[in-house]
Motif scaffolding. Structure first.
Motif, PDB file in Angstrom:
ATOM      1  N   HIS A 110       0.853  -1.193   0.000  1.00 44.33           N
ATOM      2  CA  HIS A 110       0.000   0.000   0.000  1.00 44.33           C
ATOM      3  C   HIS A 110       0.882   1.234   0.000  1.00 44.33           C
ATOM      4  O   HIS A 110       1.977   1.237   0.579  1.00 44.33           O
ATOM      5  N   VAL A 111       0.406   2.292  -0.666  1.00 34.88           N
ATOM      6  CA  VAL A 111       1.171   3.551  -0.675  1.00 34.88           C
ATOM      7  C   VAL A 111       1.254   4.137   0.726  1.00 34.88           C
ATOM      8  O   VAL A 111       2.207   4.838   1.065  1.00 34.88           O
ATOM      9  N   ASP A 112       0.248   3.861   1.544  1.00 39.67           N
ATOM     10  CA  ASP A 112       0.251   4.255   2.942  1.00 39.67           C
ATOM     11  C   ASP A 112       0.891   3.123   3.747  1.00 39.67           C
ATOM     12  O   ASP A 112       0.329   2.041   3.874  1.00 39.67           O
ATOM     13  N   LYS A 113       2.074   3.368   4.284  1.00 41.62           N
ATOM     14  CA  LYS A 113       2.804   2.317   4.995  1.00 41.62           C
ATOM     15  C   LYS A 113       2.017   1.756   6.170  1.00 41.62           C
ATOM     16  O   LYS A 113       2.187   0.597   6.550  1.00 41.62           O
ATOM     17  N   ASP A 114       1.156   2.581   6.765  1.00 40.26           N
ATOM     18  CA  ASP A 114       0.366   2.115   7.905  1.00 40.26           C
ATOM     19  C   ASP A 114      -0.655   1.048   7.506  1.00 40.26           C
ATOM     20  O   ASP A 114      -1.193   0.350   8.370  1.00 40.26           O
ATOM     21  N   LYS A 115      -0.913   0.923   6.201  1.00 41.87           N
ATOM     22  CA  LYS A 115      -1.894  -0.049   5.732  1.00 41.87           C
ATOM     23  C   LYS A 115      -1.240  -1.297   5.129  1.00 41.87           C
ATOM     24  O   LYS A 115      -1.940  -2.198   4.686  1.00 41.87           O
ATOM     25  N   GLU A 116       0.090  -1.316   5.096  1.00 39.93           N
ATOM     26  CA  GLU A 116       0.773  -2.518   4.622  1.00 39.93           C
ATOM     27  C   GLU A 116       0.664  -3.601   5.693  1.00 39.93           C
ATOM     28  O   GLU A 116       0.934  -3.346   6.870  1.00 39.93           O
ATOM     29  N   ARG A 117       0.275  -4.799   5.293  1.00 39.25           N
ATOM     30  CA  ARG A 117       0.015  -5.831   6.283  1.00 39.25           C
ATOM     31  C   ARG A 117       0.164  -7.224   5.684  1.00 39.25           C
ATOM     32  O   ARG A 117       0.189  -7.393   4.467  1.00 39.25           O
ATOM     33  N   ILE A 118       0.254  -8.197   6.573  1.00 33.17           N
ATOM     34  CA  ILE A 118       0.256  -9.611   6.193  1.00 33.17           C
ATOM     35  C   ILE A 118      -0.965 -10.250   6.832  1.00 33.17           C
ATOM     36  O   ILE A 118      -1.197 -10.104   8.040  1.00 33.17           O
ATOM     37  N   LEU A 119      -1.756 -10.929   6.028  1.00 34.49           N
ATOM     38  CA  LEU A 119      -2.948 -11.625   6.515  1.00 34.49           C
ATOM     39  C   LEU A 119      -2.705 -13.126   6.457  1.00 34.49           C
ATOM     40  O   LEU A 119      -2.094 -13.627   5.512  1.00 34.49           O
ATOM     41  N   ALA A 120      -3.185 -13.834   7.463  1.00 33.93           N
ATOM     42  CA  ALA A 120      -3.080 -15.298   7.494  1.00 33.93           C
ATOM     43  C   ALA A 120      -4.476 -15.865   7.733  1.00 33.93           C
ATOM     44  O   ALA A 120      -5.262 -15.291   8.502  1.00 33.93           O
ATOM     45  N   PHE A 121      -4.750 -16.998   7.075  1.00 36.41           N
ATOM     46  CA  PHE A 121      -6.083 -17.573   7.164  1.00 36.41           C
ATOM     47  C   PHE A 121      -6.026 -19.067   7.461  1.00 36.41           C
ATOM     48  O   PHE A 121      -5.264 -19.805   6.837  1.00 36.41           O
TER      49      PHE A 121
END
Length: 557
Positions: free
Chosen positions: A308-319
């Motif tokens: 994401h261009v917004d670093k605060d929204k960069e994330r890793i999701l696990a399911f």
């Protein structure tokens, strides 16, 4: 790689027989000055100034030339220019052997066909075999692309082109480097051999050992390659690129290495959707985060990394079927959101955390890390904590919300309970005698831990308490509603990171030694005491010395 990127190369090397005429056709000529000459027994014509040769539809202009009528050969010199329909070729020298069907151009050779241009110093074409080749470096250019290589060959009959040594293709969207590039205009398939490197305009790169390009479909296959995305370097046994859909796939022994954090993701298959900035890893993927004291492992059925261009929204999701392991903390749940900017892990769908002798469950759990150390844990709604004391009894606390604080070693220090608090706490005399159980209702309370074992409780806001001595304590009174001790679900390291074996551990000492070695290399004097402590294997003192030493180290320039 689009079809046009390679098709134009073949067009540039298609030396049609019309340009050079047919074997055996007689050559006609004229010039301002014509003389007869002899070289031993060989007679030839010497032509000077405004020399023109014609053979069928081909015309050759030059400053001077030798024409050997018996052998149907000529040598042209100075400002050589060959014209036929849309093709123009210039050079400083031309040797044309009409009966053999060979044309040899030398020095500053420029082949033009429409907007396509080939530059080289040596260009040969055989009309019999219909094979053309340039030697000692060639450059092909059109209005959009440039290809250079040391040596190139085109087989007209089979419609195959080969480029060898230091191959470089510069296109608007990417650059390609390879040792060898082969292309068939029939199958529309290009093959690179040897080290192959592609750098795209958007920053994506591919590093592989050869590849196959299906140019008609804009698809490419590499063996044992590496893809560079915005946030990761991805390696695999096979790399598949679909340029039309902007999807990149790695298969077999996939490893994704973060460029920003000490994060590694392992799996069987990874799919990167460039337009969405999403990488999805399949095949029971494992995420490893190398931390200051140890390593954090997380395994799941699927892992998704979101750019994401917004670093605060960069994330890793696990399911699904998530297992987590850290030396002093283990966990499981069914979904996770890991935000990289603030090192926060959010656990959902029946989350459970184990910390030494304690178990914590709630509707959701948040873990906040600071400088790679777990600092705060928040249990939201229906929080339930169980802690085993020295006698193996289950101290229990439940409430609406719990917030736990951890020390610099990642050990739990205290836990605040807010809302609907209820506690069953066994009172001990020393470590070996139980003198009763406190049953307490209180909306706010604080638990304090010593060596990860519940040590005492403070109660606020009008607690209601009942002390039950041992002789009055019935078994059904010992447990709060919804009590569920789930120790059999607690994951071991080898169950999370399957390449480990039962009994294997990633110890704090291993990571401390690694950290100390790094400090010693940069500041040997400042960490001399730390190194000495390592030899004594005193982990607490080692960490203490590390923390004390770091503020006094010289700042990096």
């Amino acid at each position: 790689m689009r079809n046009i990127y390679l098709f134009w190369l073949v067009c540039a090397l298609t030396f049609s027989n019309a340009v050079w005429a047919q074997k055996g056709d007689k050559i006609k000529y004229k010039a301002d000055r014509l003389t007869n000459a002899r070289d031993g027994r060989v007679r030839f014509k010497k032509l000077l100034h405004n020399v023109v040769f014609t053979q069928e539809s081909t015309t050759v202009y030059c400053d001077s030339a030798y024409f050997y009528s018996r052998s149907n050969e000529m040598e042209a010199f100075g400002r050589v220019r060959i014209v036929d329909d849309s093709v123009t070729i210039t050079s400083k020298k031309l040797i044309y052997k009409g009966d053999e069907g060979m044309a040899l151009l030398r020095e500053d050779v420029v082949y033009r066909k429409g907007r396509k241009v080939l530059y080289t110093d040596i260009l040969d074409y055989n009309l019999v075999t219909e094979v053309g080749e340039f030697k000692e470096h060639g450059k092909l250019v059109d209005e959009r692309n440039t290809l250079t290589s040391t040596y190139g060959v085109y087989h007209s009959k089979s419609s195959q082109a080969f480029f060898y040594k230091k191959v470089l293709l510069v296109a608007p969207d990417f650059n390609l480097k390879a040792d060898t590039l082969e292309y068939s205009s029939i199958s529309k398939v290009a093959v690179t051999k040897g080290p192959t490197y592609i750098e795209k305009k958007d920053g994506t790169t591919v590093d592989a050992d050869g590849g196959k390009f299906r140019t008609a479909q804009d698809q490419t296959i590499f063996d044992e390659g590496t893809i560079e995305t915005k946030n990761y370097t991805v390696t695999g046994d096979e790399i598949f690129i679909d340029d039309k859909k902007k999807i990149y796939t790695a298969k077999g022994n996939v490893v994704m290495t973060s460029k920003k954090d000490d994060i590694y993701i392992l799996g069987d298959k990874a799919v990167y959707e460039k337009n969405k900035g999403i990488s999805t890893v399949y095949g029971r993927p494992l995420m490893k985060r190398v931390m200051r004291q140890d390593t954090f492992f997380m395994a799941s059925d699927t892992l998704v990394s979101i750019e994401h261009v917004d670093k605060d929204k960069e994330r890793i999701l696990a399911f699904h079927n998530i297992l987590m392991y850290k030396l002093n903390m283990q966990g499981k749940c069914d979904s996770v959101a890991y935000f990289l900017s603030d090192s926060t892990i959010h656990m959902y769908n029946d989350p459970v955390i184990w910390n030494k002798n304690s178990q914590m469950v709630s509707d959701s759990i948040d873990l906040f890390f600071e400088e790679d150390i777990l600092k705060i844990m928040t249990l939201r709604r229906n929080a339930f904590l169980i802690s085993i004391d020295t006698l193996g009894q289950h101290n229990q606390i439940k409430g609406r919300k719990m917030t736990g604080n951890f020390n610099e070693f990642g050990d739990i220090q205290d836990m605040d309970i807010n809302g609907n608090g209820e506690s069953h706490y066994f009172v001990l005399k020393g470590d070996s005698l139980m003198i009763g159980m406190n049953k307490i209702f209180c909306s706010a309370m604080t638990l304090r831990f010593k060596n990860n074992i519940m040590n005492n409780i403070s109660f606020y806001t009008q607690p209601e308490a009942k002390f039950i001595p041992p002789h009055e304590l019935e078994e059904d009174q010992m447990f709060l509603d919804e009590f569920d001790w789930r120790a059999d679900e607690r994951p071991e390291l080898y169950e999370v990171a399957t390449y480990y074996h039962p009994g294997d551990k990633v110890t704090k000492k291993d990571n401390l030694e690694k950290r100390a070695r790094e400090l010693v290399e940069d500041h040997p004097e400042a960490v001399k005491k730390v190194k000495q402590e390592l030899k004594k294997r005193d982990k607490n003192e080692v960490l203490k010395q590390l923390n004390e030493a770091q503020p006094h180290l010289p700042k990096e320039r």
